[in-house]
Design a protein around this motif. Sequence first.
Motif, PDB file in Angstrom:
ATOM      1  N   VAL A  92      34.016 -22.968  13.713  1.00 52.18           N
ATOM      2  CA  VAL A  92      34.191 -22.622  12.305  1.00 52.18           C
ATOM      3  C   VAL A  92      33.206 -23.421  11.465  1.00 52.18           C
ATOM      4  O   VAL A  92      33.081 -24.630  11.627  1.00 52.18           O
ATOM      5  N   GLU A  93      32.513 -22.706  10.601  1.00 51.82           N
ATOM      6  CA  GLU A  93      31.607 -23.340   9.649  1.00 51.82           C
ATOM      7  C   GLU A  93      31.948 -22.825   8.258  1.00 51.82           C
ATOM      8  O   GLU A  93      32.145 -21.629   8.055  1.00 51.82           O
ATOM      9  N   VAL A  94      32.020 -23.745   7.302  1.00 48.02           N
ATOM     10  CA  VAL A  94      32.361 -23.401   5.925  1.00 48.02           C
ATOM     11  C   VAL A  94      31.135 -23.641   5.054  1.00 48.02           C
ATOM     12  O   VAL A  94      30.515 -24.701   5.114  1.00 48.02           O
ATOM     13  N   ASN A  95      30.795 -22.653   4.251  1.00 50.11           N
ATOM     14  CA  ASN A  95      29.729 -22.793   3.258  1.00 50.11           C
ATOM     15  C   ASN A  95      30.372 -22.763   1.883  1.00 50.11           C
ATOM     16  O   ASN A  95      31.015 -21.787   1.506  1.00 50.11           O
ATOM     17  N   TRP A  96      30.221 -23.870   1.152  1.00 53.17           N
ATOM     18  CA  TRP A  96      30.789 -24.006  -0.182  1.00 53.17           C
ATOM     19  C   TRP A  96      29.640 -23.912  -1.177  1.00 53.17           C
ATOM     20  O   TRP A  96      28.876 -24.847  -1.337  1.00 53.17           O
ATOM     21  N   TYR A  97      29.508 -22.763  -1.818  1.00 54.99           N
ATOM     22  CA  TYR A  97      28.437 -22.534  -2.783  1.00 54.99           C
ATOM     23  C   TYR A  97      28.906 -22.955  -4.180  1.00 54.99           C
ATOM     24  O   TYR A  97      30.041 -22.697  -4.555  1.00 54.99           O
ATOM     25  N   TYR A  98      28.023 -23.589  -4.915  1.00 56.34           N
ATOM     26  CA  TYR A  98      28.341 -23.984  -6.280  1.00 56.34           C
ATOM     27  C   TYR A  98      27.058 -23.961  -7.112  1.00 56.34           C
ATOM     28  O   TYR A  98      25.962 -24.151  -6.580  1.00 56.34           O
ATOM     29  N   LYS A  99      27.209 -23.701  -8.400  1.00 52.46           N
ATOM     30  CA  LYS A  99      26.048 -23.759  -9.292  1.00 52.46           C
ATOM     31  C   LYS A  99      25.594 -25.206  -9.383  1.00 52.46           C
ATOM     32  O   LYS A  99      26.428 -26.112  -9.499  1.00 52.46           O
ATOM     33  N   ALA A 100      24.296 -25.406  -9.346  1.00 47.64           N
ATOM     34  CA  ALA A 100      23.739 -26.764  -9.305  1.00 47.64           C
ATOM     35  C   ALA A 100      24.246 -27.643 -10.447  1.00 47.64           C
ATOM     36  O   ALA A 100      24.394 -28.852 -10.274  1.00 47.64           O
ATOM     37  N   ASN A 101      24.554 -27.048 -11.585  1.00 46.18           N
ATOM     38  CA  ASN A 101      25.018 -27.842 -12.731  1.00 46.18           C
ATOM     39  C   ASN A 101      26.551 -27.900 -12.843  1.00 46.18           C
ATOM     40  O   ASN A 101      27.070 -28.458 -13.806  1.00 46.18           O
ATOM     41  N   ASP A 102      27.267 -27.363 -11.869  1.00 45.86           N
ATOM     42  CA  ASP A 102      28.726 -27.340 -11.900  1.00 45.86           C
ATOM     43  C   ASP A 102      29.281 -28.507 -11.076  1.00 45.86           C
ATOM     44  O   ASP A 102      29.588 -28.377  -9.888  1.00 45.86           O
ATOM     45  N   VAL A 103      29.415 -29.640 -11.731  1.00 51.04           N
ATOM     46  CA  VAL A 103      29.855 -30.861 -11.062  1.00 51.04           C
ATOM     47  C   VAL A 103      31.280 -30.712 -10.519  1.00 51.04           C
ATOM     48  O   VAL A 103      31.580 -31.178  -9.411  1.00 51.04           O
ATOM     49  N   ASP A 104      32.147 -30.045 -11.267  1.00 49.80           N
ATOM     50  CA  ASP A 104      33.534 -29.889 -10.822  1.00 49.80           C
ATOM     51  C   ASP A 104      33.625 -29.092  -9.525  1.00 49.80           C
ATOM     52  O   ASP A 104      34.380 -29.458  -8.618  1.00 49.80           O
ATOM     53  N   MET A 105      32.863 -28.002  -9.444  1.00 48.52           N
ATOM     54  CA  MET A 105      32.913 -27.179  -8.235  1.00 48.52           C
ATOM     55  C   MET A 105      32.291 -27.932  -7.048  1.00 48.52           C
ATOM     56  O   MET A 105      32.791 -27.846  -5.926  1.00 48.52           O
ATOM     57  N   ARG A 106      31.231 -28.692  -7.293  1.00 48.40           N
ATOM     58  CA  ARG A 106      30.641 -29.505  -6.225  1.00 48.40           C
ATOM     59  C   ARG A 106      31.664 -30.541  -5.747  1.00 48.40           C
ATOM     60  O   ARG A 106      31.856 -30.719  -4.541  1.00 48.40           O
ATOM     61  N   ASP A 107      32.329 -31.208  -6.704  1.00 50.63           N
ATOM     62  CA  ASP A 107      33.333 -32.202  -6.346  1.00 50.63           C
ATOM     63  C   ASP A 107      34.477 -31.590  -5.542  1.00 50.63           C
ATOM     64  O   ASP A 107      34.981 -32.204  -4.599  1.00 50.63           O
ATOM     65  N   SER A 108      34.877 -30.382  -5.896  1.00 51.71           N
ATOM     66  CA  SER A 108      35.935 -29.702  -5.137  1.00 51.71           C
ATOM     67  C   SER A 108      35.497 -29.481  -3.694  1.00 51.71           C
ATOM     68  O   SER A 108      36.266 -29.722  -2.757  1.00 51.71           O
TER      69      SER A 108
END
Length: 125
Positions: A92-108
């Motif tokens: 299993v591999e998970v790819n978590w995509y987030y907008k580069a300027n979205d700190v909250d989504m990156r932190d999640s």
Amino acid sequence: MENFHIKADIFIPEIEFNAGSGVLNISGESYHEYTLEFYQPAFDWLNRFIQVPNQTIQLNFRMAYFNTSTSRRFLEIFDLLETYEKEQGGSVEVNWYYKANDVDMRDSGEEYSEDTDLKVNLIAI
């Protein structure tokens, strides 16, 4: 096994699970009041899908927003797939995509990465 699909709408994400390729996509926004009921068909499908051992699964999250209740459902998906990898020989591999300027989504994504033994790739777009 048939593929699983829920079209995105107000409060709910698009969910596309492909049984043939093992690619599972969840994208959009998820802040439905009744997340347990909403996500239950996806869990039912996943539970049937992981009955076959040694499959390769790629789980792609492309979320713009999700609420706390959804966060619990996502953690349950991670737990289910982590168990599958350990007990059924799956990969299993998970790819978590987030907008580069979205700190909250990156932190999640980082928090999920720390809470699981699955391989989680954080991908800025």
